[in-house]
Write a protein that holds these residues in place. Structure first.
Motif, short mmCIF file in Angstrom:
data_model
loop_
_atom_site.label_atom_id
_atom_site.label_comp_id
_atom_site.label_asym_id
_atom_site.label_seq_id
_atom_site.Cartn_x
_atom_site.Cartn_y
_atom_site.Cartn_z
N GLY A 14 -4.08 -40.19 0.37
CA GLY A 14 -4.04 -40.30 -1.08
C GLY A 14 -4.83 -41.48 -1.60
O GLY A 14 -5.77 -41.97 -0.96
N ASP A 15 -4.45 -41.97 -2.79
CA ASP A 15 -5.18 -43.05 -3.46
C ASP A 15 -4.68 -44.41 -2.99
O ASP A 15 -3.82 -45.04 -3.64
N LEU A 16 -5.20 -44.87 -1.88
CA LEU A 16 -4.81 -46.18 -1.35
C LEU A 16 -5.42 -47.29 -2.21
O LEU A 16 -6.51 -47.12 -2.75
N PRO A 17 -4.74 -48.42 -2.33
CA PRO A 17 -5.26 -49.52 -3.18
C PRO A 17 -6.52 -50.13 -2.59
O PRO A 17 -6.65 -50.31 -1.38
N VAL A 18 -7.47 -50.43 -3.46
CA VAL A 18 -8.72 -51.08 -3.06
C VAL A 18 -8.42 -52.54 -2.73
O VAL A 18 -7.68 -53.21 -3.47
N PRO A 19 -8.92 -53.07 -1.61
CA PRO A 19 -8.68 -54.48 -1.27
C PRO A 19 -9.05 -55.42 -2.43
O PRO A 19 -10.04 -55.19 -3.13
#
Length: 340
Positions: free
Chosen positions: A267-272
């Motif tokens: 899914g939409d994992l958080p951007v570092p």
């Protein structure tokens, strides 16, 4: 459809009187749309008719799965030229006409295993001579020269030949690739369609092993659009032989497939945070951009930083091959990311 319905009703009436179910033969059954084919199911399942369908298309694509699963499928292959030749000689003799063996064989070969086409060619040939005269190949040769090669742009032959074309390029066989290109062109295939397939092949099968392949394929496609046939065949031939003779790599193609699968799974994992753009004071306060290393200043240090979401840390989607130019990519990445 009205005639089909009437035949089914007639079969039902006969069965009520003790007769067996009627045989319903549908020629070119693929011309019935999905709903029309679906309407046959109750009668087939209920044994009200014995359905025989004939099609010149691939039934896997043109006949509903529900009908196919309730049927036996028989593939009828092309008639061999010698058998077709003998049949033509028999037909001519029955009509009181005489043709030589060479002409019968030439017609059989031109018909490409199609009995109907062969008979039509025979009829056209016989019109060139009077009854009682022996018709020879030399007399009919101009007629046979006008026959368009068998290449159905919408049927199985279309997909078989384009598949052979692409797979020959992939196998680094320029001779086979140029042959199948000639088959398509002789059969009237749209040269722009061929050009588009070459662009796809340049990226999918050659990729970074020879990056110029994509540029050449794109240039060929653009040139084909601008100049048209017959000169377009030269551009297509150059692109085809270049791609077939180039080093091959599908690593870019595989990498996007793996990345898409990862996106679908995670899914939409958080951007570092270090990759986020800190355009406001609040964002800076949330550590947006913190720890970002400008790669042009320190490429080695930048390469050490994980730029993937934390859940995918260490994941390698792109794995360069050792072929062509891509070998240099592999060596560069190995230097920047030792031990990975």
């Amino acid at each position: 459809v009205k005639d089909i319905r009437a035949a089914i009703e007639d079969s039902e009436s006969r069965m009520r009187l003790g007769d067996k179910a009627s045989i319903l033969f549908l020629d070119e059954i693929h011309r019935l749309n999905k709903s029309q084919q679906d309407s046959l199911l109750p009668s087939v399942e209920g044994g009200k008719i014995k359905l025989i369908g004939a099609t010149t298309e691939n039934p896997s694509f043109s006949v509903n799965n529900a009908l196919l699963s309730r049927s036996l499928t028989f593939a009828l292959t092309k008639v061999e030229p010698i058998a077709l030749r003998d049949r033509l000689l028999t037909i001519a003799n029955r009509e009181g006409r005489v043709i030589d063996n060479a002409l019968a064989m030439a017609i059989a070969e031109a018909a490409d295993g199609d009995v109907r086409a062969a008979i039509n060619l025979l009829e056209a040939s016989l019109s060139l001579s009077a009854p009682g005269e022996t018709l020879t190949l030399d007399e009919v040769r101009p007629l046979l020269a006008t026959i368009i090669p068998h290449f159905d742009k919408k049927g199985d032959f279309h997909y078989d030949v384009i598949s052979a074309f692409i797979k020959s390029i992939r196998a680094s066989d320029p001779d086979a690739a140029i042959y199948y290109l000639a088959r398509m062109l002789a059969g009237g295939e749209d040269p722009v369609f061929i050009g588009r397939r070459l662009v796809i092949a340049a990226s999918e099968d050659i990729g970074n092993a020879s990056p110029t392949a994509l540029l050449l394929a794109q240039a060929a496609l653009q040139g084909v659009k601008e100049i048209g046939m017959p000169e377009a065949r030269i551009l297509l031939a150059q692109a085809t032989t270049f791609l077939a003779s180039s080093p091959k790599s599908n690593r870019s193609y595989l990498s996007i497939g793996e990345a898409i699968a990862a996106v679908e799974e995670t899914g939409d994992l958080p951007v570092p945070l270090h990759l986020r753009n800190a355009v406001t004071k609040f964002m800076k306060g949330q550590d947006y951009g913190k720890g970002y290393v400008y790669a042009h200043d320190d490429p080695r240090e930048a390469a050490k930083i994980n730029n993937l979401p934390e859940a995918l840390k260490g994941k390698r989607f792109y794995k360069p091959s050792q072929h062509g130019s891509e070998k240099a990519f592999a060596e560069l990445l190995a230097r920047l990311r030792p031990g990975t």
